[in-house]
Design an enzyme around this catalytic site. Structure first.
Site, short mmCIF file in Angstrom:
data_model
loop_
_atom_site.label_atom_id
_atom_site.label_comp_id
_atom_site.label_asym_id
_atom_site.label_seq_id
_atom_site.Cartn_x
_atom_site.Cartn_y
_atom_site.Cartn_z
N SER A 1 0.75 -1.29 0.32
CA SER A 1 -0.11 0.05 -0.01
C SER A 1 0.91 1.29 0.10
O SER A 1 0.17 2.38 -0.42
CB SER A 1 -0.84 -0.06 1.26
OG SER A 1 -2.02 -0.51 1.04
N LYS B 1 0.54 3.34 -2.86
CA LYS B 1 -0.66 4.39 -3.09
C LYS B 1 -0.17 5.84 -3.11
O LYS B 1 -0.68 6.61 -3.88
CB LYS B 1 -1.67 4.05 -1.98
CG LYS B 1 -2.35 2.86 -2.12
CD LYS B 1 -3.22 2.32 -0.97
CE LYS B 1 -3.81 1.03 -1.39
NZ LYS B 1 -4.15 0.31 -0.22
N TYR C 1 -2.49 -2.05 -10.63
CA TYR C 1 -2.40 -2.01 -9.19
C TYR C 1 -1.52 -3.24 -8.69
O TYR C 1 -0.88 -2.88 -7.61
CB TYR C 1 -3.78 -2.02 -8.67
CG TYR C 1 -4.25 -2.05 -7.17
CD1 TYR C 1 -3.77 -1.02 -6.43
CD2 TYR C 1 -4.40 -3.24 -6.44
CE1 TYR C 1 -3.84 -0.67 -5.17
CE2 TYR C 1 -4.33 -3.20 -5.13
CZ TYR C 1 -4.19 -2.04 -4.58
OH TYR C 1 -4.26 -1.95 -3.06
N TYR D 1 -4.22 3.32 7.43
CA TYR D 1 -5.81 2.85 7.51
C TYR D 1 -6.63 3.34 8.71
O TYR D 1 -6.46 4.55 8.82
CB TYR D 1 -5.70 1.44 7.60
CG TYR D 1 -4.34 0.57 6.70
CD1 TYR D 1 -4.40 1.01 5.45
CD2 TYR D 1 -3.58 -0.27 7.44
CE1 TYR D 1 -3.21 0.30 4.75
CE2 TYR D 1 -2.48 -0.92 6.43
CZ TYR D 1 -2.52 -0.54 5.19
OH TYR D 1 -1.45 -1.15 4.52
N VAL E 1 0.87 -3.77 3.80
CA VAL E 1 0.87 -5.26 4.69
C VAL E 1 1.93 -5.90 4.52
O VAL E 1 2.16 -7.16 4.94
CB VAL E 1 -0.46 -6.02 4.05
CG1 VAL E 1 -1.83 -5.33 4.57
CG2 VAL E 1 -0.32 -6.24 2.66
#
Ligand code: GLN
Length: 331
Positions: free
Chosen positions: A77, A80, A204, A256, A274
């Protein structure tokens, strides 16, 4: 044993700081037993749960490395942040922000529920999967490799080498990530995808599988901390306005549904993945006293044992300790 509050006015030499960080890493390594490695992407289960490492790169070039700082890992992540920066640089801020919002959700990173509950609204922010998949669909290019080329170029400009794609990690996620496919179909139905669904998901999964080391994350963090300018050659790598927005999103949405607590107790922009990686940064700060890395720094942390939100359990505790000891918080 972890030391109590220290008077940093004394000696801010690299060796002095290094000793402290070594001590803290070995203390917090014991906390890895409280977490578990991610398993929903099968290959991530192969990580060593006991690993904990950190790298800190200052604007002045001072570098601290400790623990398992040499272990390469996929950014997951953390990508991102980079896809958001590249989409803004390619399409313009207003184009991107018309299609994805900048509001924290308080929901898990892979939640579908909030999308359904707010059907007519754009995805909440680019740091959760729904927003990130939307952003990835905005990257220019016909194939996933074309779309990712500017992401690799951005990383290469910051790191002076081109990181590689971990193909095994990509295939592992591609073949297992049914929930991201569900999010993708939902976005397709609501009209937010700007590219073909399969190409968007392929892009992605590939961006999540870019492999880095902690020093890479620390160096990138340092450049973002410096509003997108590389202090070594004064080159603008990321437009200032985009770098600032990225920092705001990292602070409010980067961890998150633990972002609020992280902002309150650690107080620096950060983004986790993660795989157990965290990129964090401390912008230059004005204080009456001399403090470590007062002109700003980037921090990379790696610890694959995760808490129940999907953040590195020992990594967060280590970061919190360092931020408190060195007064890194923005607040
Ligand atoms: N590739 C992962 C996913 O989409 C990234 C999630 C994460 O790091 N939180 O599920």
């Amino acid at each position: 044993m972890v030391q109590g509050a220290t008077n940093w006015n004394t000696e801010l030499t690299q060796e002095w700081l290094q000793n402290y960080v070594d001590d803290w890493v070995s203390f917090y390594r014991k906390h890895t037993v409280d977490g578990n490695v991610a398993s929903y992407i099968p290959i991530l289960q192969e990580a060593n749960r006991d690993h904990l490492g950190i790298s800190i790169v200052g604007k002045n070039g001072m570098t601290i490395r400790s623990g398992d700082f040499e272990v390469p890992f996929t950014i997951q992540s953390i990508s991102k942040v980079f896809s958001f920066i590249v989409a803004c640089m390619g399409r313009g801020l207003s184009y991107v922000l018309d299609r994805v919002d900048v509001e924290p959700t308080g929901e898990a990173f892979n939640s579908i529920m909030h999308l359904e509950m707010t059907q007519l609204k754009k995805p909440f922010n680019p740091m959760i999967n729904a927003g990130a998949i939307t952003v990835t669909s905005m990257l220019e290019g016909r194939t996933s490799d074309e779309k990712l080329e500017p992401v690799f170029q951005l990383l290469e400009r910051m790191l002076d080498y081109r990181p590689h794609l971990n193909v095994d990690a990509y295939e592992s996620e591609r073949d297992s990530s049914m929930r991201n496919r569900a999010i993708g179909y939902y976005l397709l139905e609501t009209g937010y995808l700007e590219s073909d669904l399969n190409i968007t998901l392929e892009t992605y999964f590939k961006q999540c599988s870019i492999e880095v080391t902690l020093e890479d994350l620390a160096r990138i963090g340092m450049i973002i901390a410096n509003d997108g300018e590389d202090p070594n050659n004064k080159e603008e790598i990321i437009p200032r306005q985009v770098a600032r927005l990225a920092k705001a999103l990292m602070l409010t949405c980067g961890m998150y549904d633990a972002s609020g607590k992280f902002a309150a107790y650690v107080g620096v922009p950060a983004k986790s993945g993660v795989s157990g990686g965290i990129i964090a940064l401390s912008p230059p700060r004005v204080r009456d006293e001399e403090l470590p890395f007062v002109t700003g720094c980037g921090i990379g942390v790696y610890g694959p044992a995760l808490d129940d939100k999907g953040n590195s359990i020992a990594g967060i505790r280590l970061l919190r300790h360092i931020a408190n000891q060195w007064d890194l918080s923005l607040f």
